[in-house]
Design an enzyme around this catalytic site. Structure first.
Site, PDB file in Angstrom:
ATOM      1  N   CYS C  99     -58.953 -40.614  11.599  1.00  0.00           N
ATOM      2  CA  CYS C  99     -60.073 -39.787  12.057  1.00  0.00           C
ATOM      3  C   CYS C  99     -60.722 -39.250  10.796  1.00  0.00           C
ATOM      4  O   CYS C  99     -60.191 -38.331  10.166  1.00  0.00           O
ATOM      5  CB  CYS C  99     -59.595 -38.647  12.949  1.00  0.00           C
ATOM      6  SG  CYS C  99     -60.908 -37.482  13.371  1.00  0.00           S
ATOM      7  N   CYS C 102     -62.129 -35.356  11.334  1.00  0.00           N
ATOM      8  CA  CYS C 102     -61.214 -34.212  11.491  1.00  0.00           C
ATOM      9  C   CYS C 102     -59.792 -34.739  11.549  1.00  0.00           C
ATOM     10  O   CYS C 102     -59.275 -35.172  10.516  1.00  0.00           O
ATOM     11  CB  CYS C 102     -61.591 -33.342  12.702  1.00  0.00           C
ATOM     12  SG  CYS C 102     -61.989 -34.201  14.221  1.00  0.00           S
ATOM     13  N   SER C 103     -59.170 -34.790  12.714  1.00  0.00           N
ATOM     14  CA  SER C 103     -57.787 -35.271  12.772  1.00  0.00           C
ATOM     15  C   SER C 103     -57.408 -35.672  14.179  1.00  0.00           C
ATOM     16  O   SER C 103     -56.281 -35.456  14.592  1.00  0.00           O
ATOM     17  CB  SER C 103     -56.840 -34.201  12.253  1.00  0.00           C
ATOM     18  OG  SER C 103     -57.030 -33.033  13.032  1.00  0.00           O
ATOM     19  N   CYS C 104     -58.353 -36.253  14.938  1.00  0.00           N
ATOM     20  CA  CYS C 104     -58.080 -36.666  16.315  1.00  0.00           C
ATOM     21  C   CYS C 104     -56.856 -37.581  16.342  1.00  0.00           C
ATOM     22  O   CYS C 104     -56.753 -38.510  15.542  1.00  0.00           O
ATOM     23  CB  CYS C 104     -59.285 -37.397  16.891  1.00  0.00           C
ATOM     24  SG  CYS C 104     -60.743 -36.354  16.979  1.00  0.00           S
TER      25      CYS C 104
END
Lengths: 97, 103, 194
Positions: C99, C102-104
């Site tokens: 991702c 962000c950090s999905c």
């Protein structure tokens, strides 16, 4: 790239040259107590319809560059959650100082 | 709302070369490196509330989301031919390529 | 290693919690309960799903067409969770999930994202030089394999269905699941029979 290529937003770091030579550290350590608490708080506030994940991201993306890269992951989340709760009138700025 | 997806699997699409970041506060889920680039629709993924509105607690109409495939090498002028990048992109960021007059 | 939170961040969390509690918005018990629930999710769930897909063709078809239903069939509550998409590795194609924005991450079936997945280095490099990132971690893919990087930018969360390793003929799902690591479910590794 040509000079007029727009600069991506702070969080939009796919392919960013500044990390080109940074090894990916194989860090498997789970979040600490601080991180887990921020994480749980975010879930509850979302469940109570007091914020969306996109609002969280928008708040994170508004952190100035110097802070964005200096803060830890859940520290950025917390900054955003605090900003949103003030923005929505759920808490007052004075509560947080 | 159950509007038909505008693009079908296999369609060639171009991602808009738009930079809302320059116009003021916004929240965009289209990463910079595919803007202005051409890719292929893998499949529509369904319709989801527009994150650009959700981010500001505004009413967020649903938009069709697609999996779009790009050749890796042209994006970066590096890498191996044949490698690819697949990205979720909302319909309002996509236009047909080449642009045709709609009947 | 991720740095510990700064003292001003710890103080901010305390003040925010105190203000939210004082206004009746949340309770400390609610937060603790939610944390305990979140702690239960782990990559073992994803590993069990993969092992079952390797041994049960009908489940494999379900997993690839509707990851959410496949997770629920394994007893995972997906209520409120984003849709789960599953990416099938094949002899000519290897998927790698990142991702960049962000950090999905498919938390319902993999638990908390590890620090490396959230790191600036991984987020920026995986999408641009995936083969180098994989090679640095010991995975050298032949040129005949297409590396397909999946940038998780929107409403789905993505998990990789790796290929079943050679030498595991006749193994049951429990034994197979033990081969499937979190790294393999993100695509930075492939399972190998020990």
């Amino acid at each position: 790239m040509p000079d007029d290529t727009p600069i991506p937003a702070i969080h939009d770091i796919g392919g960013a040259a500044r990390f080109h030579c940074t090894p990916v550290e194989h860090d498997e350590v789970p979040p600490d107590a601080f991180g887990k608490k921020v994480d749980a708080l975010r879930q509850i506030l979302a469940q109570k319809k007091l914020m969306t994940v996109d609002e969280l991201r928008r708040g994170i993306e508004s952190i100035p560059e110097s802070e964005y890269f200096a803060l830890g992951y859940y520290e950025r989340w917390l900054r955003s959650i605090a900003l949103l709760m003030v923005e929505k009138g759920q808490v007052e700025e004075g509560d947080l100082r | 709302m159950s509007e038909m997806p505008r693009f079908a699997a296999g369609a060639t699409v171009r991602v808009k070369d738009d930079w809302p970041e320059r116009r003021g506060p916004c929240h965009i889920r289209t990463p910079h490196y595919i803007r202005g680039r051409t890719g292929t629709v893998v499949r529509p993924l369904g319709a989801f509330a527009n994150p650009e509105d959700l981010a500001f607690a505004k009413p967020a109409p649903k938009r069709t989301l697609y999996h779009v495939l790009f050749a890796q090498e042209p994006l970066w002028q590096e890498g191996k031919a044949g490698d690819t990048v697949m990205v979720e992109v909302f319909e309002h960021w996509l236009e047909p390529h080449p642009i045709k007059q709609e009947a | 290693m991720a740095a510990p939170p700064r003292p001003d961040s710890i103080a901010l969390l305390d003040r925010l919690m105190a203000a939210l509690v004082a206004r009746g918005i949340v309770t400390e018990a609610e937060v603790a309960e939610r944390q305990a629930n979140t702690d239960k999710a782990s990559p073992e769930t994803g590993a069990r799903m993969v092992a079952r897909a390797w041994t049960d063709p009908a489940y494999r078809a379900l997993l690839l067409s509707d990851g959410r239903a496949a997770a629920e069939e394994m007893g995972v509550s997906m209520a409120g969770a984003p849709p789960l998409g599953v990416l099938e590795n094949a002899p000519g194609r290897h998927h790698l999930v990142v991702c960049t924005l962000c950090s999905c991450y498919p938390r319902a079936v993999l638990g908390y994202p590890p620090n490396w997945y959230k790191s600036f280095a991984y987020r920026s490099r995986a999408v641009r030089e995936p083969r180098q990132v994989l090679a640095e971690w010991g995975l050298n893919l032949p040129d005949t394999v297409e590396v397909r990087v999946v940038d998780s930018t929107a409403d789905y969360r993505w998990m990789v269905l790796p290929m079943r390793p050679a030498g595991t003929e006749g193994w049951d799902a429990t034994r197979l699941a033990a081969l499937v690591t979190r790294d393999a479910l993100v695509g930075v590794a492939v399972p190998v029979a020990a």
